[in-house]
Design a protein around this motif. Structure first.
Motif, PDB file in Angstrom:
ATOM      1  N   ALA A   1       0.816  -1.221   0.000  1.00  0.00           N
ATOM      2  CA  ALA A   1       0.000   0.000   0.000  1.00  0.00           C
ATOM      3  C   ALA A   1       0.840   1.257   0.000  1.00  0.00           C
ATOM      4  O   ALA A   1       0.307   2.350   0.135  1.00  0.00           O
ATOM      5  CB  ALA A   1      -0.911  -0.011   1.226  1.00  0.00           C
ATOM      6  N   THR A   2       2.147   1.105  -0.139  1.00  0.00           N
ATOM      7  CA  THR A   2       2.978   2.305  -0.064  1.00  0.00           C
ATOM      8  C   THR A   2       2.717   3.256  -1.215  1.00  0.00           C
ATOM      9  O   THR A   2       2.826   4.469  -1.069  1.00  0.00           O
ATOM     10  CB  THR A   2       4.470   1.919  -0.057  1.00  0.00           C
TER      11      THR A   2
ATOM     12  N   SER B   1      -3.288   1.683   5.922  1.00  0.00           N
ATOM     13  CA  SER B   1      -2.092   0.955   5.524  1.00  0.00           C
ATOM     14  C   SER B   1      -1.396   0.326   6.728  1.00  0.00           C
ATOM     15  O   SER B   1      -0.932  -0.807   6.672  1.00  0.00           O
ATOM     16  CB  SER B   1      -1.136   1.908   4.796  1.00  0.00           C
TER      17      SER B   1
END
Length: 448
Positions: free
Chosen positions: A42-43, A159
């Motif tokens: 999810a970066t 995240s």
């Protein structure tokens, strides 16, 4: 007896084989989990929202600075174009899909192109707008930035929660591997005792080295994360604060009441000090890790020193101190990094000014000694006690470290001066008499 021993050995080897198969299956399961983490990282979405927020701040600052310097109109349009390209890219890749998986409302990001389109013509012809119109646009984008920040925080929280879930899954698999590993260690240990006792010590040493390597890598990662937090979480909001205070100080938001002038000046000065602190911390880290880069080129020292005095004149005026360069100044050329040597002069001049009294004079001189250029900065301040000489150039050390010290500082400035001068092949030192003043000197090799 021999039959019993062979049976026992066969039983151990069989158990070892079963354990190895079990460990292989467990490791294959862990590999599958790691691959799923890599595919679902999810970066990207988090950095995307953070990038939009940063570009919004850059555009705000450019628009605010335009009020002080109308010649920066091209920078305003450039920052606007960059912001536009960032926002337009949400339809590409899996950013939107990932935000939707996080249950993060990203409608604001999808609506931003309409807002940018609304102001496109006005920004492209920024000079045709009135100051009130530009202020309205600035306030509108500032409010938008707050909303984007909230979206970014929600994405980051989601995240983090997802990362925690992955961590727990991997930890569970790791625990299973640990159990299997313990069983295998017991079996292998029995075989080692039966055949080669000396291998026990060798394996123990190998495990200890692996543990030390993991610990060293973890410390390095923690250190890098700390520097990243300083750079992002402190420097980014500080830029907005400095921009807002500069607008108020310059009267761009209206005439400043007399009673507000001194608090605004104090806030502006403290912003500069905090910005200098952050830069010093980052530079100190680069010096300690050997990552500092230099760009060496010929420097005309008399011209360079004159420019430094002109640059720091307003700072000295705020303390009631005057700066000057002592004639005659010889024409000396050195090979160095002008930016880093500027840091050296900035630290030496600011220290000399801060520890001088109002009405005092700080003198910069330049001379040639034994084929080297020697630069001196002399003040008539309080001086440095002889007992403090050994710690002057150490990191986080100050002559007066009490809570009641009159002047601020981190104790990094002179350590940075020493590192830069030595990187140029020079030497820095000082002479001081308590109550009469101090002279800091550093030398550089002349270009032949």
């Amino acid at each position: 007896m021999k039959l019993s021993f062979d049976f026992f050995r066969g039983l151990i080897i069989g158990a070892l084989t079963v354990g190895l198969i079990t460990a292989a299956l467990s490791l294959a399961h862990m590999r599958t989990q790691i691959l799923s983490i890599g595919n679902g990282s999810a970066t990207g979405p988090v950095w995307y929202v953070t990038g939009v927020e940063r570009e919004l701040q850059e555009f705000e600052f450019a628009l605010a600075y335009y009020e002080l310097d109308p010649t920066t109109a091209n920078n305003v349009t450039l920052r606007f174009d960059i912001l536009w390209s960032m926002v337009a890219s949400i339809s590409q890749g899996d950013v939107a899909a990932k935000l939707e998986d996080f249950n993060v409302d990203y409608a604001l990001l999808e609506q931003m192109p309409e807002l940018l389109k609304k102001h496109d013509a006005a920004i492209m012809d920024i000079g045709a707008l009135t100051r009130e119109e530009r202020m309205d646009i600035l306030l509108e984008f500032r409010a938008l930035n707050d909303e984007v920040h909230q979206v970014g925080m929600k994405a980051l929280q989601a995240s983090s929660a997802e990362t925690l879930t992955w961590r727990e899954t991997l930890l569970s698999v790791s625990n299973n591997n640990a159990v299997v590993g313990i069983i295998l260690i017991v079996i292998v240990t029995i075989l080692i005792l039966m055949f080669q006792f000396d291998r026990v010590a060798a394996r123990r040493q190998l495990r200890e080295k692996d543990a030390l390597l993991v610990a060293a890598e973890a410390a390095s990662v923690a250190k890098s994360q700390f520097i990243s937090v300083i750079n992002h979480e402190l420097r980014t909001p500080l830029t907005s604060i400095k921009g807002a205070i500069s607008l108020m100080s310059a009267g761009a938001l209206g005439k400043v009441p007399k009673t507000f002038e001194r608090p605004i000046n104090i806030a502006e000065r403290n912003c500069r000090q905090l910005s200098s602190l952050i830069s010093d911390l980052l530079d100190a880290e680069k010096f300690s890790s050997g990552a500092m880069e230099y760009k060496f080129e010929p420097i005309n020292l008399p011209q360079f020193l004159t420019e430094q005095i002109e640059t720091h004149a307003s700072f000295a005026d705020s303390y009631g101190v005057t700066l000057s360069i002592q004639p005659p100044v010889p024409e000396l050329i050195v090979n160095g990094d002008a930016h880093r040597l500027g840091q050296v002069m900035s630290n030496l001049l600011s220290n000399a000014v801060k520890f001088s009294k109002s009405g005092d004079h700080v003198t910069v001189s330049l001379e040639e000694q034994n084929g080297r250029a020697v630069v001196s900065v002399t003040d008539t301040g309080r001086g440095i006690p002889e007992a403090a000489r050994d710690k002057v150039f150490e990191r986080f050390q100050q002559v007066d470290s009490s809570n009641e010290r009159e002047r601020g500082g981190t104790g990094l400035g002179l350590s940075i001066v020493k590192a830069i001068v030595e990187a140029h092949g020079g030497h820095v030192d000082f002479d001081s008499v308590v109550g009469e003043g101090t002279t800091f000197k550093f030398d550089l090799s002349l270009v032949k």
